[in-house]
Write a protein that holds these residues in place. Structure first.
Motif, PDB file in Angstrom:
ATOM      1  N   ASP A 112       0.863  -1.289   0.074  1.00  0.00           N
ATOM      2  CA  ASP A 112       0.057   0.085   0.126  1.00  0.00           C
ATOM      3  C   ASP A 112       0.765   1.267   0.006  1.00  0.00           C
ATOM      4  O   ASP A 112       0.716   2.323   0.540  1.00  0.00           O
ATOM      5  CB  ASP A 112      -0.743  -0.128   1.046  1.00  0.00           C
ATOM      6  N   GLY A 113       2.172   1.419  -0.745  1.00  0.00           N
ATOM      7  CA  GLY A 113       2.696   2.572  -0.978  1.00  0.00           C
ATOM      8  C   GLY A 113       3.705   2.840   0.274  1.00  0.00           C
ATOM      9  O   GLY A 113       4.099   3.628   0.695  1.00  0.00           O
ATOM     10  N   HIS A 114       3.664   1.690   1.045  1.00  0.00           N
ATOM     11  CA  HIS A 114       4.624   1.806   2.475  1.00  0.00           C
ATOM     12  C   HIS A 114       5.636   0.465   2.279  1.00  0.00           C
ATOM     13  O   HIS A 114       5.288  -0.533   1.919  1.00  0.00           O
ATOM     14  CB  HIS A 114       3.815   1.877   3.601  1.00  0.00           C
ATOM     15  N   LEU A 115       6.834   0.862   3.027  1.00  0.00           N
ATOM     16  CA  LEU A 115       7.611  -0.266   3.437  1.00  0.00           C
ATOM     17  C   LEU A 115       7.360  -0.559   4.819  1.00  0.00           C
ATOM     18  O   LEU A 115       7.378   0.432   5.671  1.00  0.00           O
ATOM     19  CB  LEU A 115       9.092  -0.027   3.189  1.00  0.00           C
ATOM     20  N   ALA A 116       6.778  -1.824   5.129  1.00  0.00           N
ATOM     21  CA  ALA A 116       6.490  -2.112   6.464  1.00  0.00           C
ATOM     22  C   ALA A 116       7.550  -2.821   7.216  1.00  0.00           C
ATOM     23  O   ALA A 116       8.199  -4.151   6.483  1.00  0.00           O
ATOM     24  CB  ALA A 116       5.100  -2.806   6.383  1.00  0.00           C
ATOM     25  N   LEU A 117       8.145  -2.360   8.226  1.00  0.00           N
ATOM     26  CA  LEU A 117       9.365  -3.173   8.901  1.00  0.00           C
ATOM     27  C   LEU A 117       8.473  -3.778  10.052  1.00  0.00           C
ATOM     28  O   LEU A 117       8.197  -2.975  11.237  1.00  0.00           O
ATOM     29  CB  LEU A 117      10.550  -2.478   9.173  1.00  0.00           C
ATOM     30  N   GLY A 118       8.656  -5.207  10.564  1.00  0.00           N
ATOM     31  CA  GLY A 118       8.197  -5.383  11.949  1.00  0.00           C
ATOM     32  C   GLY A 118       9.321  -5.366  12.780  1.00  0.00           C
ATOM     33  O   GLY A 118      10.256  -5.003  12.543  1.00  0.00           O
ATOM     34  N   CYS A 119       8.740  -4.718  14.152  1.00  0.00           N
ATOM     35  CA  CYS A 119       9.677  -4.607  15.362  1.00  0.00           C
ATOM     36  C   CYS A 119      10.685  -5.164  15.380  1.00  0.00           C
ATOM     37  O   CYS A 119      11.931  -4.931  15.867  1.00  0.00           O
ATOM     38  CB  CYS A 119       8.781  -4.243  16.435  1.00  0.00           C
TER      39      CYS A 119
END
Ligand SMILES: Cc1cc2nc3c(=O)[nH]c(=O)nc-3n(C[C@H](O)[C@H](O)[C@H](O)COP(=O)(O)OP(=O)(O)OC[C@H]3O[C@@H](n4cnc5c(N)ncnc54)[C@H](O)[C@@H]3O)c2cc1C
Length: 290
Positions: free
Chosen positions: A67-74
């Protein structure tokens, strides 16, 4: 010194971890990489009664584009970001900063989420999160909320998170276009915390005019700082040595660095200007394929 006695939990699910944080609110600490928490427990600067080790939670180590984001798990470790492939994301700053954190042992264990939660004004990830305008997703038993990086850091080692909240994800906006970024760090010796650090993100149009700029600074105040004036001066201008120099000179007005045995306030101000310029010009070179 040895830490004071504590009770240790290793939950298998996020829900279980959140229940424990809620039950022991104010008396429990989350254990991620342990690279900051364990040393301060051994020094007895922190003595939580309960430790909630989240390393058993399998689904918090992801790196994915959504969705237009880079998501990094904590639980993404510094080490994993050392080999981050920027591709056309412009996010070279992730690899730059990761490779400058501590030593290999620290990078193998330490996590992105843990570094943000710890909110050390000398840590590298907070300035990166500010430059990239990241959002920090936190969860508790009562639900989930997203906190903008600029609202997250409230002072030395303090954040706007509640005691029963857990960072689950760091979300970084992805841009379409000519973009690049860089992290520059001044350290007394390899592996040291930053005397000063600067993260920059730059996006240009086809004519070389800046359409987006982000600058985050490390070790220049009691919390990480956005160089707002400098960012504003860059946007709408053609980026070259002159415009970068003009913009970065304003950084002095935005910061009030501490003086200590490692460097005077005036020296840190000077270095913040130098490192921010270097970070922006490196980003410019990267956009041009350098
Ligand atoms: C020798 C040495 C050198 C270092 N050099 C540098 C350096 O150059 N640059 C730099 O930036 N850092 C440096 N660090 C710090 C290192 O990067 C840590 O890993 C980081 O600051 C904390 O991450 P962690 O995963 O180890 O967190 P932990 O130590 O496990 O936790 C730190 C704090 O964050 C909380 N926490 C952790 N995860 C979460 C979560 N998901 N949600 C809510 N709260 C959470 C904990 O409860 C604790 O209060 C160094 C550390 C050491 C020991």
């Amino acid at each position: 010194m040895l830490p004071r006695v504590f009770e240790y939990f290793r939950p298998k699910t996020l829900e279980e971890a959140l229940q424990l944080l809620s039950k022991y609110k104010g008396e429990a600490k989350v254990l991620a990489g342990g690279q900051s928490l364990i040393p301060i427990m051994k020094l007895r600067l922190a003595s939580p009664k309960y430790l909630i080790d989240i390393n058993g939670l399998q689904n918090l180590s992801y790196q994915r584009t959504t969705d237009g984001h880079l998501a990094l798990g904590c639980l993404v470790r510094h080490k994993e970001l050392e080999s981050f492939e920027a591709g056309n994301t412009g996010l070279h700053v992730l690899r730059d900063a990761a490779s400058l954190i501590g030593d290999p042992q620290v990078r193998n264990m330490g996590t992105f989420g843990g570094s943000l939660a710890h909110a050390d004004p000398s840590a590298d990830w907070p300035a990166v999160a500010l430059a990239l305008r990241a959002e920090i997703k936190v969860k508790s038993v009562s639900g989930e909320r997203k906190i903008k990086a600029e609202d997250f850091f409230t002072g030395p080692f303090s954040t706007s998170m509640n005691e029963d909240e857990l960072i689950t994800e760091i979300s970084i906006p992805l841009v379409k276009g000519r973009a690049a970024s860089s992290y520059q760090k001044l350290e007394r010796k390899a592996g040291d915390f930053a005397l000063v650090g600067a993260a920059a993100f730059l996006m240009l149009d086809e004519k070389g005019v800046c359409t987006k700029a982000g600058i985050g600074l490390t070790s220049v105040a009691d919390k990480p700082v956005i160089a707002k004036k400098a960012e504003e001066l860059l946007v709408g201008r053609k980026i070259d040595e002159r415009s970068v120099e003009d913009a970065c000179q304003t950084i002095r007005e935005d910061i009030n660095p501490p003086s200590d045995v490692r460097g005077s306030s005036e020296y840190r101000k000077e270095m913040a200007v130098v490192l921010a310029k270097r970070a922006i010009l490196t980003s410019l070179r990267r956009i041009s394929g350098g």
